[in-house]
Motif scaffolding. Sequence first.
Motif, PDB file in Angstrom:
ATOM      1  N   LEU A  71     -45.252  46.469   1.486  1.00 42.11           N
ATOM      2  CA  LEU A  71     -45.933  45.492   0.622  1.00 42.11           C
ATOM      3  C   LEU A  71     -45.899  44.133   1.313  1.00 42.11           C
ATOM      4  O   LEU A  71     -44.929  43.824   2.036  1.00 42.11           O
ATOM      5  CB  LEU A  71     -45.198  45.355  -0.714  1.00 42.11           C
ATOM      6  N   THR A  72     -46.926  43.320   1.081  1.00 42.68           N
ATOM      7  CA  THR A  72     -46.937  41.952   1.620  1.00 42.68           C
ATOM      8  C   THR A  72     -46.600  40.990   0.486  1.00 42.68           C
ATOM      9  O   THR A  72     -47.223  41.062  -0.585  1.00 42.68           O
ATOM     10  CB  THR A  72     -48.338  41.601   2.152  1.00 42.68           C
ATOM     11  N   GLU A  77     -41.532  34.501   2.910  1.00 47.15           N
ATOM     12  CA  GLU A  77     -41.459  35.100   4.237  1.00 47.15           C
ATOM     13  C   GLU A  77     -40.317  36.119   4.365  1.00 47.15           C
ATOM     14  O   GLU A  77     -39.250  35.919   3.789  1.00 47.15           O
ATOM     15  CB  GLU A  77     -41.194  33.962   5.221  1.00 47.15           C
ATOM     16  N   VAL A  78     -40.589  37.165   5.116  1.00 47.79           N
ATOM     17  CA  VAL A  78     -39.518  38.095   5.513  1.00 47.79           C
ATOM     18  C   VAL A  78     -39.458  38.065   7.032  1.00 47.79           C
ATOM     19  O   VAL A  78     -40.479  38.239   7.692  1.00 47.79           O
ATOM     20  CB  VAL A  78     -39.830  39.535   5.049  1.00 47.79           C
ATOM     21  N   ARG A  79     -38.263  37.756   7.575  1.00 48.75           N
ATOM     22  CA  ARG A  79     -38.083  37.840   9.031  1.00 48.75           C
ATOM     23  C   ARG A  79     -37.129  38.986   9.335  1.00 48.75           C
ATOM     24  O   ARG A  79     -36.069  39.106   8.722  1.00 48.75           O
ATOM     25  CB  ARG A  79     -37.498  36.537   9.589  1.00 48.75           C
ATOM     26  N   LEU A  80     -37.529  39.825  10.277  1.00 51.54           N
ATOM     27  CA  LEU A  80     -36.680  40.940  10.686  1.00 51.54           C
ATOM     28  C   LEU A  80     -36.361  40.776  12.161  1.00 51.54           C
ATOM     29  O   LEU A  80     -37.283  40.581  12.969  1.00 51.54           O
ATOM     30  CB  LEU A  80     -37.392  42.273  10.476  1.00 51.54           C
ATOM     31  N   LEU A  81     -35.078  40.801  12.504  1.00 51.86           N
ATOM     32  CA  LEU A  81     -34.660  40.664  13.896  1.00 51.86           C
ATOM     33  C   LEU A  81     -35.276  39.419  14.524  1.00 51.86           C
ATOM     34  O   LEU A  81     -35.680  39.427  15.684  1.00 51.86           O
ATOM     35  CB  LEU A  81     -35.044  41.918  14.694  1.00 51.86           C
ATOM     36  N   GLY A  82     -35.406  38.368  13.730  1.00 51.35           N
ATOM     37  CA  GLY A  82     -35.936  37.102  14.243  1.00 51.35           C
ATOM     38  C   GLY A  82     -37.450  37.035  14.265  1.00 51.35           C
ATOM     39  O   GLY A  82     -38.021  35.990  14.552  1.00 51.35           O
ATOM     40  N   GLN A  83     -38.104  38.113  13.953  1.00 60.06           N
ATOM     41  CA  GLN A  83     -39.578  38.157  13.975  1.00 60.06           C
ATOM     42  C   GLN A  83     -40.118  37.924  12.565  1.00 60.06           C
ATOM     43  O   GLN A  83     -39.668  38.571  11.617  1.00 60.06           O
ATOM     44  CB  GLN A  83     -40.001  39.546  14.464  1.00 60.06           C
ATOM     45  N   GLY A  87     -45.842  37.961   8.270  1.00 61.87           N
ATOM     46  CA  GLY A  87     -47.058  37.284   8.718  1.00 61.87           C
ATOM     47  C   GLY A  87     -47.865  38.093   9.721  1.00 61.87           C
ATOM     48  O   GLY A  87     -48.952  37.679  10.131  1.00 61.87           O
ATOM     49  N   LEU A  88     -47.359  39.240  10.158  1.00 57.17           N
ATOM     50  CA  LEU A  88     -48.075  40.031  11.163  1.00 57.17           C
ATOM     51  C   LEU A  88     -49.275  40.751  10.555  1.00 57.17           C
ATOM     52  O   LEU A  88     -49.303  41.019   9.349  1.00 57.17           O
ATOM     53  CB  LEU A  88     -47.131  41.096  11.763  1.00 57.17           C
ATOM     54  N   SER A  89     -50.238  41.089  11.394  1.00 54.79           N
ATOM     55  CA  SER A  89     -51.354  41.909  10.927  1.00 54.79           C
ATOM     56  C   SER A  89     -50.809  43.294  10.544  1.00 54.79           C
ATOM     57  O   SER A  89     -49.720  43.682  10.984  1.00 54.79           O
ATOM     58  CB  SER A  89     -52.389  42.071  12.038  1.00 54.79           C
ATOM     59  N   ALA A  90     -51.595  44.032   9.760  1.00 54.49           N
ATOM     60  CA  ALA A  90     -51.127  45.351   9.305  1.00 54.49           C
ATOM     61  C   ALA A  90     -50.814  46.256  10.502  1.00 54.49           C
ATOM     62  O   ALA A  90     -49.813  46.981  10.505  1.00 54.49           O
ATOM     63  CB  ALA A  90     -52.185  45.986   8.415  1.00 54.49           C
ATOM     64  N   ARG A  91     -51.636  46.186  11.543  1.00 55.63           N
ATOM     65  CA  ARG A  91     -51.424  47.058  12.709  1.00 55.63           C
ATOM     66  C   ARG A  91     -50.110  46.701  13.424  1.00 55.63           C
ATOM     67  O   ARG A  91     -49.300  47.539  13.768  1.00 55.63           O
ATOM     68  CB  ARG A  91     -52.612  46.921  13.672  1.00 55.63           C
ATOM     69  N   LYS A  92     -49.916  45.383  13.615  1.00 55.10           N
ATOM     70  CA  LYS A  92     -48.692  44.940  14.297  1.00 55.10           C
ATOM     71  C   LYS A  92     -47.452  45.258  13.450  1.00 55.10           C
ATOM     72  O   LYS A  92     -46.389  45.591  13.977  1.00 55.10           O
ATOM     73  CB  LYS A  92     -48.761  43.431  14.558  1.00 55.10           C
ATOM     74  N   ARG A  93     -47.601  45.144  12.127  1.00 49.86           N
ATOM     75  CA  ARG A  93     -46.482  45.471  11.245  1.00 49.86           C
ATOM     76  C   ARG A  93     -46.106  46.940  11.371  1.00 49.86           C
ATOM     77  O   ARG A  93     -44.946  47.303  11.458  1.00 49.86           O
ATOM     78  CB  ARG A  93     -46.873  45.168   9.795  1.00 49.86           C
ATOM     79  N   ASP A  94     -47.135  47.799  11.408  1.00 48.15           N
ATOM     80  CA  ASP A  94     -46.883  49.241  11.547  1.00 48.15           C
ATOM     81  C   ASP A  94     -46.160  49.541  12.867  1.00 48.15           C
ATOM     82  O   ASP A  94     -45.221  50.328  12.912  1.00 48.15           O
ATOM     83  CB  ASP A  94     -48.200  50.031  11.493  1.00 48.15           C
TER      84      ASP A  94
END
Length: 242
Positions: A71-72, A77-83, A87-94
Amino acid sequence: MQLNENSTSVTDRVTSQPLSIEVENLQHGYTRGSIDLKIENWQIQHGDHVFLHGESGSGKTTLLNLIAGILTPQTGEVRLLGQTFSGLSARKRDQFRARHIGVVFQQFNLIPYLTVLQNIMVAGYFAKKSDDIERRATQLLTELKLPTSILQQQASQLSVGQQQRVAIARALINQPELLIVDEPTSALDAGARDTFMRILLDICRSKLTTLLFVSHDMSLKHYFSSSIDIHSLKQSQGSTVC
Ligand SMILES: Nc1ncnc2c1ncn2[C@@H]1O[C@H](COP(=O)(O)OP(=O)(O)OP(=O)(O)O)[C@@H](O)[C@H]1O
């Protein structure tokens, strides 16, 4: 911050990892739903094993889905491992999820007509980490105390306890830094639950994997280094509390 996409050694993980999870000013609700999840600030350190609890309907799965990028969030904001993950596109998130996060869903979500090995291979394929996958799957099943003959069995033929461990193997096959597990023990009796919890925590400790484990079952709390009630998370500015 850019992440090194190559696999890291356990020693590297101890010294070089940023926070595993950072949640800031998060807000999410459903158009026709009954919750409005608001979390000002929450952090989980790398290597922690955190128990998130709350009664049915309190928003635990929603929060996990926000953290895992399924879910967005409407704001925040959610940051994981500093990333900055949300905010990433769906493809980059996947792509990011496939490589860095293992998720075990409440219903395990194994593909019933595929074998155990094929189920695990699907996860390797999405992370583009298919090398040597049968050997790695065999090793994981051994660590999870499952007979390796199970690799060739169809997922639909497994017991609930076996499905649960296979789901863990699939989630761990890409050596994720973070493992998210949603209420996996509800179908198990007390003895099987204890065995499962010990195996899961041993594996996470040995691989230095951060674990976020969600359940309404307070009897599981003692397995974890820290625990938090989703209601205090919603109210506080706080980090993890014991
Ligand atoms: N897709 C959705 N659309 C609308 N409302 C939803 C949706 N998903 C969940 N909800 C509602 O949001 C609330 C929180 O649900 P969620 O599944 O996050 O709770 P939970 O704490 O994980 O519950 P459980 O322990 O029963 O799994 C519930 O009232 C639920 O009905």
